[in-house]
Design an enzyme around this catalytic site. Structure first.
Site, PDB file in Angstrom:
ATOM      1  N   ASP A   1       0.847  -1.191   0.000  1.00  0.00           N
ATOM      2  CA  ASP A   1       0.000   0.000   0.000  1.00  0.00           C
ATOM      3  C   ASP A   1       0.887   1.248   0.000  1.00  0.00           C
ATOM      4  O   ASP A   1       1.896   1.292   0.711  1.00  0.00           O
ATOM      5  CB  ASP A   1      -0.868  -0.041   1.262  1.00  0.00           C
TER       6      ASP A   1
ATOM      7  N   GLU B   1       1.442   0.219  -4.927  1.00  0.00           N
ATOM      8  CA  GLU B   1       0.970   1.503  -5.427  1.00  0.00           C
ATOM      9  C   GLU B   1       2.178   2.422  -5.524  1.00  0.00           C
ATOM     10  O   GLU B   1       2.750   2.795  -4.503  1.00  0.00           O
ATOM     11  CB  GLU B   1      -0.052   2.115  -4.458  1.00  0.00           C
TER      12      GLU B   1
END
Ligand code: CA
Length: 682
Positions: free
Chosen positions: A352, A381
């Site tokens: 993340d 990400e």
């Protein structure tokens, strides 16, 4: 900051109260940077049947104690042990007895005050709500056959088909027919079905053909009260509490620390037995709390980045960001991921807000994981959610992925170009008829690698070929974030029928699944699930988030299309090239500059060892037919007019449809795929 509740009577030390609203003080960053690091693998707890050793890293503590408890909460400590200062900023205590079944917390005295108790940062088993760490025998948590358990083996990440799932979304609806709704064990149940008899659960995944499930955060997170599970609280889980223990609300008994460990392992084993790998969503970039996080209560200030005034910097948008560029945080991320890989046989990790971490940390994560299992893959990400003090050239950004061999990033390029911008609900994309996205879709098709026919200056998001190989790109058109694809289509195509929207979804996903790179899909899209228009459903109730499995019956042809699309990709290496130069040589676009909303390319399957020597792929995003010129010859029609079958579409008499080439129509808002098999030798 709360005061500790530890009984001063028991240990004879009084808590020195700080003002209730005072921020936890910490040393300047330069001082924190210079603190001694500890490199041993025995942090916090080493337990056997005959001994129990504690070692807490807390270099700026004035004193440290460990409390032993009989239960996971609501009890007084049965022992409070002062810890001794030891090497490299650690404190130790050793008992010549086994303490299986007991619980513990640490407390540090820091700048004259005892901070709140913490289970530490390396609690591997915890009780209810992760308040106290548990001492358990991990060898008792392994399911039968665990020693021989293996995930699927992959030649490259591009062979994976990733299915992103939340435990509750997937199984909590009554229509799942699953017994352990919303639990790890849901993914161990075979033979489950919806009321019409169609497969759900793990059988559904096998039928669909995905290779990996990506489970949303499954470490112990903060927001769901494990003492009140009957409230059926929903949360995605991006609020980490104990990074190295499973989440209690997904277990059948959060008060039993072994249950969550055992049940998560059973889930992994069942998926592995079905040939499916498990990717874990990891959120090392921020914690749920600031001053009261386990990081802060263990080593104040150390694990976070700060603004010049000493306050928490906030690249996560969640109130803080961790400091992977600091030695013990770097080691923590590497060792924690390695722990999940070893103890739980996790096959992949999704980071993340990965760009909050530095490049070196991500590269070290990959090296360490590959020592454990070379098939483990890592993606994340490649962006932050806010400004970070970490220099941009050190961040694990999408644009820096070429410096991270073995890391893949989500392609927001293909996502936004195919379906429309994520933050503008009514915006359309290529698959829904908006002109001007063609070149960015092509960037997606070549997995953001350098290609002589792709003009990156026309890219909507990135302006250069940032990936050095297709193995560095995850292609998708939706995930748990933002509107689901179904909802996005409903909002951006307000005049459309459901049939038209399903057709657009098929085109969108056909672009994703035939593109170079690794395809990724949001659970339930194969049955056209929606989230009732809620884009940020992180704490919405099950009524928004749960997949209604009756949709599988209602949208049976949509499911068939996805299943065939996945089968097509898995059967043909031409869709799964692993090197940039292979794509540059073997993927040739036709010049469609004068025909908006048409993309047309040919794959040289022969060069990739594909049984199909030539594959022609064309996408028509408009609502009018388009014509393309195909070399004359015998072609199998694989996809046409909103239909797709991996072995070729069938005619009314059950024979595989063929085309003679020449001028061929690409029907409105659909994909055309033609294939020329290897010439049979006579
Ligand atoms: Ca929890």
């Amino acid at each position: 900051m709360k005061l500790i509740t530890l009984g001063a009577v028991l240990c004879g030390v009084s808590a020195i109260p700080l003002a209730a609203d005072a921020a936890l003080p910490h040393s300047p960053d330069a001082v924190l940077d210079a603190l001694p690091a500890y490199g041993g693998d025995d942090l916090e707890l080493t337990a056997t049947t005959t001994s129990t050793r504690f070692r807490l890293w807390s270099p700026e503590a004035d004193s440290v104690r460990v409390m032993i408890y009989p239960t996971d909460r609501n009890s007084k400590p049965e022992r409070v042990i002062g810890m001794k200062r030891d090497t490299a900023g650690t404190w130790t205590a050793e008992l010549n007895s086994g303490l299986y079944g007991k619980f513990y917390t640490f407390a540090i005295n820091y700048r004259g005050a005892w901070l709140n108790e913490t289970p530490g940062i390396w609690a591997k088993a915890v009780g209810t709500n992760g308040e106290r760490a548990a001492i358990i025998d991990f060898s008792d948590t392994n399911p039968e056959g665990w020693a021989d358990d293996r995930g699927p083996s992959l030649a490259a990440i591009t062979d994976a088909v990733i299915y992103e799932m939340h435990h509750r979304d997937f199984s909590v609806d009554p229509s799942s027919g699953i017994v352990h709704k919303g639990k790890f064990l849901a993914l161990t149940e075979n033979g489950t079905h919806n009321p019409s008899g169609l497969a759900t659960g793990i059988d559904h995944l096998k039928e669909l053909g995905v290779t990996h499930v990506h489970i949303l955060p499954s470490y112990d997170y903060n927001s769901v009260d494990e003492a009140n599970l009957q409230a059926n609280t929903y949360n995605w889980g991006y609020d980490p509490w104990n990074y190295n223990a499973p989440e209690g609300s997904y277990s059948t008994d959060p008060a039993n620390p072994a249950a969550r460990v055992r049940e998560m392992k059973r889930m992994v084993k069942a998926l592995h037995d079905a040939g499916i790998g498990v990717v874990m969503d990891v959120v090392y970039n921020h914690t749920a709390n600031n001053d009261d996080s386990n990081f802060s209560l263990t080593a104040p200030g150390y694990f976070y980045r700060h603004n010049p005034d000493g306050s928490y910097s906030d690249a996560s948008g969640c109130g803080n960001e961790t400091a992977s560029d600091r030695k013990m945080m770097h080691d923590y991320i590497v060792n924690s991921a390695a722990y999940w890989a070893k103890e739980y046989h996790i096959d992949g990790f999704r980071f993340d807000l990965m760009a909050i971490h530095d490049i070196e940390t991500m590269n070290d994560v990959v090296s360490r994981l590959h020592e454990i299992n070379p098939d483990i893959f890592v993606y994340g990400e490649g962006w932050t959610a806010g400004a970070s003090p970490l220099a941009a050239d050190r961040r694990a950004l999408k644009e820096n992925v070429a410096k991270m061999n073995g890391v893949a990033v989500f392609s927001d390029d293909i996502r936004d170009a195919v379906k429309g911008h994520y933050s503008d609900a009514s915006d359309r994309g290529f698959a829904t008829g908006k002109m001007g996205n063609e070149e960015t879709v092509k960037i997606g098709i070549v997995a953001s690698t350098a290609h002589p026919q792709v003009d990156y200056s026309k890219g909507n998001n990135s302006k250069f070929a940032y990936a050095s190989a297709p193995t560095q790109i995850i292609n998708y058109v939706s995930c748990h974030d933002d509107l689901s694809l179904t909802d996005k289509l409903a909002v951006s195509m307000p005049e459309s029928t459901e049939e038209e929207r399903q057709r657009a979804a098929r085109l969108a996903q056909t672009i994703v699944f035939t593109s170079q790179g690794t395809p990724f899909m949001f659970a339930g899209e194969e049955v056209f699930r929606d989230k009732k228009g809620v884009h940020n459903s992180y704490k919405s109730p099950d009524s928004i988030n749960a997949i209604d499995w009756e949709l599988k019956t209602r949208n049976a042809s949509q499911f068939d299309y996805y299943r065939e699309l996945i089968a097509l990709r898995k059967a043909h290496p031409a869709f799964r090239m692993t090197k940039a130069d292979e794509i540059a040589r073997n993927l040739k676009f036709e010049d469609t500059r004068n025909t908006p909303l048409l993309i047309d390319y040919t794959l040289n399957g022969r060069a990739m060892g594909d049984e199909w020597h030539t594959i022609r792929v064309a996408f028509n995003g408009s609502d009018e037919p388009r014509s393309i010129k195909v070399p004359k010859g015998e072609w199998i029609v694989v996809a046409d007019d909103g239909n797709l079958r991996a072995d070729g579409l069938l005619d009314s008499e059950g024979r595989v449809r063929s085309s003679r080439g020449g001028n061929v129509t690409v029907a409105p808002r659909s994909a055309l795929i033609l294939a020329r098999p290897a010439t049979k030798t006579k």
